[in-house]
Every structure is written in C-alpha cells, then in structure tokens.
Scaffold this motif. Structure first.
Motif, short mmCIF file in Angstrom:
data_model
loop_
_atom_site.label_atom_id
_atom_site.label_comp_id
_atom_site.label_asym_id
_atom_site.label_seq_id
_atom_site.Cartn_x
_atom_site.Cartn_y
_atom_site.Cartn_z
N ASP A 45 -27.31 -7.84 5.27
CA ASP A 45 -27.81 -6.63 4.60
C ASP A 45 -27.95 -5.46 5.57
N TRP A 46 -27.38 -5.58 6.76
CA TRP A 46 -27.48 -4.50 7.73
C TRP A 46 -26.47 -3.41 7.43
N MET A 47 -26.97 -2.20 7.22
CA MET A 47 -26.09 -1.04 7.14
C MET A 47 -25.58 -0.70 8.53
N SER A 48 -24.59 0.19 8.60
CA SER A 48 -24.11 0.65 9.89
C SER A 48 -25.24 1.30 10.69
N PHE A 49 -26.17 1.95 10.00
CA PHE A 49 -27.31 2.57 10.68
C PHE A 49 -28.21 1.52 11.33
N ARG A 50 -28.28 0.35 10.70
CA ARG A 50 -29.11 -0.73 11.27
C ARG A 50 -28.45 -1.30 12.52
N TYR A 51 -27.13 -1.47 12.50
CA TYR A 51 -26.41 -1.91 13.70
C TYR A 51 -26.58 -0.87 14.82
N GLN A 52 -26.52 0.38 14.44
CA GLN A 52 -26.67 1.46 15.42
C GLN A 52 -28.07 1.43 16.04
N LEU A 53 -29.08 1.26 15.21
CA LEU A 53 -30.46 1.23 15.71
C LEU A 53 -30.66 0.04 16.64
N GLU A 54 -30.06 -1.08 16.33
CA GLU A 54 -30.16 -2.26 17.19
C GLU A 54 -29.68 -1.95 18.60
N GLU A 55 -28.53 -1.29 18.68
CA GLU A 55 -27.96 -0.98 19.97
C GLU A 55 -28.75 0.11 20.70
N PHE A 56 -29.26 1.06 19.95
CA PHE A 56 -30.08 2.12 20.56
C PHE A 56 -31.31 1.51 21.23
N VAL A 57 -31.96 0.61 20.53
CA VAL A 57 -33.15 -0.04 21.09
C VAL A 57 -32.77 -0.89 22.30
N ASN A 58 -31.67 -1.60 22.19
CA ASN A 58 -31.22 -2.42 23.33
C ASN A 58 -31.01 -1.55 24.57
N ARG A 59 -30.37 -0.39 24.39
CA ARG A 59 -30.12 0.48 25.53
C ARG A 59 -31.44 1.03 26.10
N VAL A 60 -32.34 1.43 25.22
CA VAL A 60 -33.64 1.94 25.69
C VAL A 60 -34.41 0.86 26.45
N LYS A 61 -34.31 -0.37 25.98
CA LYS A 61 -35.02 -1.49 26.59
C LYS A 61 -34.31 -2.03 27.83
N GLY A 62 -33.15 -1.46 28.16
CA GLY A 62 -32.43 -1.91 29.33
C GLY A 62 -31.64 -3.18 29.13
N ARG A 63 -31.39 -3.53 27.86
CA ARG A 63 -30.63 -4.74 27.56
C ARG A 63 -29.16 -4.42 27.36
N GLU A 64 -28.34 -5.44 27.41
CA GLU A 64 -26.90 -5.26 27.19
C GLU A 64 -26.65 -4.87 25.74
N THR A 65 -25.71 -3.97 25.54
CA THR A 65 -25.33 -3.56 24.19
C THR A 65 -23.98 -4.15 23.81
N GLN A 66 -23.85 -4.49 22.53
CA GLN A 66 -22.57 -4.99 22.03
C GLN A 66 -21.55 -3.86 21.95
N TYR A 67 -22.06 -2.65 21.68
CA TYR A 67 -21.19 -1.48 21.56
C TYR A 67 -22.03 -0.25 21.88
N TRP A 68 -21.38 0.77 22.43
CA TRP A 68 -22.12 1.98 22.76
C TRP A 68 -21.19 3.19 22.73
N ILE A 69 -21.75 4.37 22.47
CA ILE A 69 -21.02 5.62 22.51
C ILE A 69 -21.55 6.45 23.66
N GLU A 70 -20.79 6.57 24.71
CA GLU A 70 -21.21 7.35 25.86
C GLU A 70 -21.17 8.84 25.53
N GLY A 71 -21.94 9.62 26.30
CA GLY A 71 -22.01 11.05 26.07
C GLY A 71 -20.66 11.74 26.20
N GLU A 72 -19.81 11.24 27.10
CA GLU A 72 -18.50 11.84 27.29
C GLU A 72 -17.65 11.71 26.03
N GLU A 73 -17.87 10.64 25.27
CA GLU A 73 -17.15 10.47 24.01
C GLU A 73 -17.53 11.59 23.03
N SER A 74 -18.81 11.91 22.99
CA SER A 74 -19.28 12.98 22.11
C SER A 74 -18.71 14.33 22.53
#
Length: 416
Positions: A356-385
């Motif tokens: 039942d995870w929307m794309s926003f839920r997957y995104q939030l999971e990775e955002f929290v992982n990055r903030v917490k210093g954990r490995e992310t399954q996927y990420w969008i670096e600033g240079e991509e933006s």
C-alpha cells in the motif's frame, strides 16, 4: 478492477492505523497548506515510525488551523520563519508555489534544517546551481535536501529502467495530459509571477525521465512548441508544450505535457524504442536476415500505485539481406507490473516496501534513511535536479517564453 479499488480504499479512504512513533522520530514542519500535502507527506508519515508531522503555517492562519484540525497536526505557527526557527523541528517540507521554493529552501538550509522540496525544486537553472551548492551542504553533519520526484522511487519505474539499456535507445516519448476542468486559469500553477506553466508542473517529470533513460544530458533542445496565455497573470505561461531534445549518439527524446486536455483523464506514459538488431539465425538462407525491434512502454509512470503496466513488444522481421524486402513479420508481447520490489523480482527482491506504499511513501523512506545516515536504496542527488532545470531552461528559451523568474533570496510576495 478489484485490486485497483482495494488500493484506493486502503490508501485514501480507510488507511491502516498510524504506527507508533519512535523516540528519535523526525519532526516535520510544513510551509503552506497546499493540495499536495496530504498525499506528499501526511499520509506517508502515518505509516512511518520515524516521522511526526508536527507543525504547519500558512499565509492565512485560519486556513492553517482548519488544515491542522482535519489532518491531526499538533501545532499551527504564525509564520514560515517561526517553523524554520523552531529548534524542535528537524525537517521542513516545502509545497509552496514554484517561485517560493528557492528562497524558503535557502532559509531552511541556512537554519540547518533538512529539506523535502516539492518539484520543481526552483524556478530556473541558476537558482538550482545556487541552492544545491549551498555552503551548509558541505559542512560536517550537513542538512539533507531532496527534490520530490517521487515517481523515481516507485518499484515500477525502477523495474522499467532496469529493462532498458541506455546505450541502445533510439527514441523516447514521455507524455501526460490533464483534463481542462482540473486546472482553472487562475490556478497558481498558471501564474507567471509564481513560475507557472505546463513544463514547470508536468514537463519536469518527463524531462527527468528522458535524462535518466538516456543516461546523459541532451545536446540541444531541437524544438519546443507551446500554446500559452497572452494576457492577465497567466501571460507567458504555457498550458500545453511539446519539447524535443537530441541526445548524444543521435537519440531523440520528446516530452509532451498538457494542462488543458479533453474531458477525460488520460494515463501518462513513457515509450522507449530501442535500435533495431540483426539476430543471427542459422536456419535462414544466406540471402535473408532477421531483425528484432523492441518497444517498451510504462503506463502510469507518475502514480504507479493507482495503476501501471509495462508493455514489452518485440517485432521480428525476416527480410532480404540485399533488397530489404520483407518476407515475414510477427510480434511477441509481454507485460510486467511491480507494486512492490518483490513483485519486480530479480535484483529488487527483498528491498523494503509495502503493497500500500505510494511513491511518496517510498520517497519518504529514503529521505529518512539519508537524514539518519543510513544506506538508501535510491537517491536523487542535487546535481540531478540542476541538470533537469537546465533542460527546462533550454525548452523555455526555445519556445520564446523565456526561463521562469523566481522571487530571489528575499521574495516579495506571500506564499500559500
């Protein structure tokens, strides 16, 4: 149809009860009571044990209070500054009109806050360069900033990309259309001073998709045809655009977006055509050859949880090697779906996610992982933006409307 209704029911109508929150949960403050907030943060946060939506502020406090009451947000602040300056708030979610993304993201970063920023991240490439190279991002324990291209985190998109060798792409077309009744002319997304326009609101999804699929940056914007407003606050805003880009190696990418479509909603899609291949076929006469043409289409790229499908169509042709006259042709079709990573299979098996995870839920999971210093399954670096915004600028320069203008670092107009 039953599965579709079930997903809608469990996500929007009767979601699971909020999960208990951990002691070190991140507290989010929201700038603006925008339409996207429930889907972009509030609903995903309910199932995340490390996220608390703590506070909101809006231009109109009465509106913010009503919004907070409806969605169970504990605090209402008098201003965006009050949220950013609150030492108990860890993360800032910015769903404001486009022109306000840049100034408020800068202020949040300067205050050491992590930033989840709705797309488009800024109004133009110059702002993107400044924002994503902000001095705070190079400090020890630097804040995290993420542009919310949520579709990129969803299993169906990641499966789709994995099926496509970027070096073999000949052509990509990525398109979306909203019915005319959905976006009124006075909507903020069509206000020039707020950096509005079809390419800013829909086109950026497709521009990002083209870049990711080709695995490179376009050499040029070959053409960009737009229908735009000629008067009022909307003057200079495109409501329909068709941009064509040339990529290294001769690949062509097209992006079409329409905010004034027909009466019915049409599912967005991205189609990729690979270069034809000669297939060695020993059983054929020496005078003949077999050609394989492959086309892949992802239907429902942007909101895959609602519905999506990946069509893979292989066309085989036997033809005369010299004259190229066709002797025989046939097609083979297969389909794939991936509402979870386990359903995607292969390299994705076992990656974290929920049915039942929307794309926003997957995104939030990775955002929290990055903030917490954990490995992310996927990420969008600033240079991509930054690179995506450079494509946007190229397209607006090509159609003559000019790159969007933001509010600068200070801003002179109140937000949402």
């Amino acid at each position: 149809m039953g599965a579709f209704i079930s997903r809608i029911w469990h996500i929007f109508i009767s979601p699971a009860a909020p999960v208990p929150k951990s002691e070190n949960a991140l507290k989010f403050g929201i700038l603006g009571a925008a339409r996207i907030v429930p889907m972009g943060l509030i609903v995903p946060a309910k199932s995340h044990p490390e996220v608390i939506v703590q506070a909101i502020a809006a231009r109109d406090r009465t509106r913010a209070e009503a919004f907070a009451k409806k969605h169970g947000i504990p605090e209402v602040k008098d201003s965006y500054e009050e949220i950013i300056n609150d030492p108990t708030i860890n993360c800032i979610y910015i769903p404001l009109p486009n022109a306000f993304h840049y100034p408020w993201a800068l202020r949040a970063l300067a205050a050491g806050k992590h930033v989840l920023l709705e797309k488009p991240s800024v109004s133009n490439a110059a702002e993107a360069v400044t924002l994503f190279s902000h001095s705070s991002l190079s400090l020890p324990n630097a804040p995290v900033i993420l542009e919310g291209f949520h579709f990129q985190f969803f299993p169906s998109w990641q499966l789709f990309r994995s099926l496509i060798p970027s070096t073999e792409i000949a052509y990509v077309s990525s398109e979306s259309q909203l019915p005319a009744w959905m976006i009124k002319d006075d909507d903020i997304s069509l206000n020039y001073k707020l950096a509005g326009g079809a390419m800013m609101n829909l086109g950026v999804y497709h521009f990002a998709a083209l870049r990711l699929l080709f695995g490179s940056e376009p050499e040029e914007c070959v053409s960009c045809k737009s229908d735009s407003f000629t008067e009022g606050p909307q003057k200079g805003c495109d409501f329909r655009s068709h941009a064509t880009f040339k990529f290294p190696g001769g690949g062509i990418g097209e992006a079409k977006c329409d905010l004034k479509g027909g009466k019915m909603y049409k599912v967005d899609f991205t189609t990729v055509r690979l270069h034809d291949k000669v297939i060695p076929t020993p059983s054929l006469p020496a005078s003949q050859e077999q050609i394989k043409s492959r086309t892949l289409t992802l239907w429902g790229m942007m909101h895959g949880i609602l519905w999506h499908r990946i069509d893979i169509i292989d066309t085989f042709t036997i033809r005369d090697s010299t004259t190229k006259a066709v002797v025989k042709t046939w097609k083979e079709k297969s389909t794939r779906k991936a509402y979870t990573f386990d359903e995607a299979g292969g390299e994705f098996t076992g990656l974290k996610g929920g049915k039942d995870w929307m794309s926003f839920r997957y995104q939030l999971e990775e955002f929290v992982n990055r903030v917490k210093g954990r490995e992310t399954q996927y990420w969008i670096e600033g240079e991509e933006s930054v690179r995506t915004m450079k494509m946007v600028d190229l397209a607006y320069e090509k159609n003559g409307l000019g790159a969007r203008v933001g509010m600068g670092e200070v801003g002179g107009v109140k937000g949402q």
